[in-house]
Design a protein around this motif. Sequence first.
Motif, short mmCIF file in Angstrom:
data_model
loop_
_atom_site.label_atom_id
_atom_site.label_comp_id
_atom_site.label_asym_id
_atom_site.label_seq_id
_atom_site.Cartn_x
_atom_site.Cartn_y
_atom_site.Cartn_z
N UNK A 22 2.40 -10.78 2.14
CA UNK A 22 3.03 -9.55 1.63
C UNK A 22 2.51 -9.19 0.24
N UNK A 23 2.13 -10.19 -0.52
CA UNK A 23 1.58 -9.93 -1.86
C UNK A 23 0.29 -9.11 -1.75
N UNK A 24 -0.47 -9.29 -0.67
CA UNK A 24 -1.71 -8.52 -0.48
C UNK A 24 -1.36 -7.04 -0.31
N UNK A 25 -0.29 -6.74 0.44
CA UNK A 25 0.13 -5.34 0.61
C UNK A 25 0.54 -4.74 -0.73
N UNK A 26 1.23 -5.51 -1.54
CA UNK A 26 1.62 -5.04 -2.88
C UNK A 26 0.40 -4.82 -3.75
N UNK A 27 -0.60 -5.67 -3.61
CA UNK A 27 -1.83 -5.52 -4.38
C UNK A 27 -2.56 -4.23 -3.97
N UNK A 28 -2.59 -3.95 -2.67
CA UNK A 28 -3.21 -2.71 -2.19
C UNK A 28 -2.46 -1.51 -2.77
N UNK A 29 -1.13 -1.59 -2.82
CA UNK A 29 -0.31 -0.51 -3.40
C UNK A 29 -0.67 -0.30 -4.87
N UNK A 30 -0.90 -1.39 -5.59
CA UNK A 30 -1.31 -1.30 -6.99
C UNK A 30 -2.64 -0.58 -7.11
N UNK A 31 -3.58 -0.90 -6.24
CA UNK A 31 -4.89 -0.27 -6.27
C UNK A 31 -4.77 1.22 -5.95
N UNK A 32 -3.94 1.58 -4.97
CA UNK A 32 -3.75 2.98 -4.62
C UNK A 32 -3.16 3.74 -5.81
N UNK A 33 -2.20 3.15 -6.49
CA UNK A 33 -1.62 3.79 -7.68
C UNK A 33 -2.66 3.96 -8.77
N UNK A 34 -3.48 2.95 -8.95
CA UNK A 34 -4.56 3.01 -9.95
C UNK A 34 -5.53 4.13 -9.62
N UNK A 35 -5.86 4.30 -8.35
CA UNK A 35 -6.77 5.35 -7.92
C UNK A 35 -6.20 6.74 -8.22
N UNK A 36 -4.89 6.90 -7.98
CA UNK A 36 -4.24 8.19 -8.25
C UNK A 36 -4.33 8.55 -9.72
N UNK A 37 -4.15 7.56 -10.59
CA UNK A 37 -4.22 7.80 -12.03
C UNK A 37 -5.65 8.13 -12.45
N UNK A 38 -6.60 7.39 -11.92
CA UNK A 38 -8.00 7.58 -12.30
C UNK A 38 -8.63 8.82 -11.68
N UNK A 39 -8.21 9.18 -10.46
CA UNK A 39 -8.79 10.33 -9.77
C UNK A 39 -10.14 10.03 -9.16
N UNK A 40 -10.61 10.90 -8.32
CA UNK A 40 -11.93 10.82 -7.66
C UNK A 40 -12.09 9.62 -6.73
N UNK A 41 -11.03 9.24 -6.04
CA UNK A 41 -11.11 8.15 -5.06
C UNK A 41 -10.65 8.61 -3.68
N UNK A 42 -10.80 9.90 -3.38
CA UNK A 42 -10.36 10.43 -2.08
C UNK A 42 -11.10 9.78 -0.91
N UNK A 43 -12.32 9.35 -1.12
CA UNK A 43 -13.12 8.72 -0.07
C UNK A 43 -12.59 7.36 0.35
N UNK A 44 -11.86 6.69 -0.52
CA UNK A 44 -11.45 5.31 -0.30
C UNK A 44 -10.53 5.16 0.92
N UNK A 45 -9.53 6.03 1.05
CA UNK A 45 -8.54 5.90 2.12
C UNK A 45 -9.20 5.84 3.50
N UNK A 46 -10.10 6.79 3.78
CA UNK A 46 -10.78 6.81 5.07
C UNK A 46 -11.61 5.56 5.31
N UNK A 47 -12.31 5.12 4.28
CA UNK A 47 -13.15 3.92 4.39
C UNK A 47 -12.28 2.68 4.60
N UNK A 48 -11.13 2.63 3.92
CA UNK A 48 -10.24 1.47 4.06
C UNK A 48 -9.58 1.45 5.44
N UNK A 49 -9.15 2.60 5.93
CA UNK A 49 -8.55 2.66 7.27
C UNK A 49 -9.56 2.23 8.33
N UNK A 50 -10.81 2.64 8.17
CA UNK A 50 -11.88 2.24 9.09
C UNK A 50 -12.07 0.72 9.04
#
Length: 88
Positions: free
Chosen positions: A43-71
């Motif tokens: 479960x800590x891995x899921x929380x870590x992914x959530x942290x990374x997603x939040x970091x991406x929102x703050x930094x911007x320009x990571x729209x490509x990541x979601x599709x690549x990660x889902x794949x």
Amino acid sequence: MSKTPSPCIDVCKFRRPGPAGSHCIGCSMTKEQKKISKRVKGKAREAFVALVVSQQKVMGRYDHWRGAYLKRCLKKGARAPEIVRKAG
């Protein structure tokens, strides 16, 4: 189901400046965060992914990541964390 994959999408080029040092242009993680992601389990891995997603929102320009990660999740037979499935 397999375990939650690391947020890394195998780009690994640390060219984005940020407050914690250089961030990867693929996933937004720093080198230190990438080291930590290898040790995080369950479960800590899921929380870590959530942290990374939040970091991406703050930094911007990571729209490509979601599709690549889902794949990546699909390829590994893993269910993506809720925060990734809900976004977009």
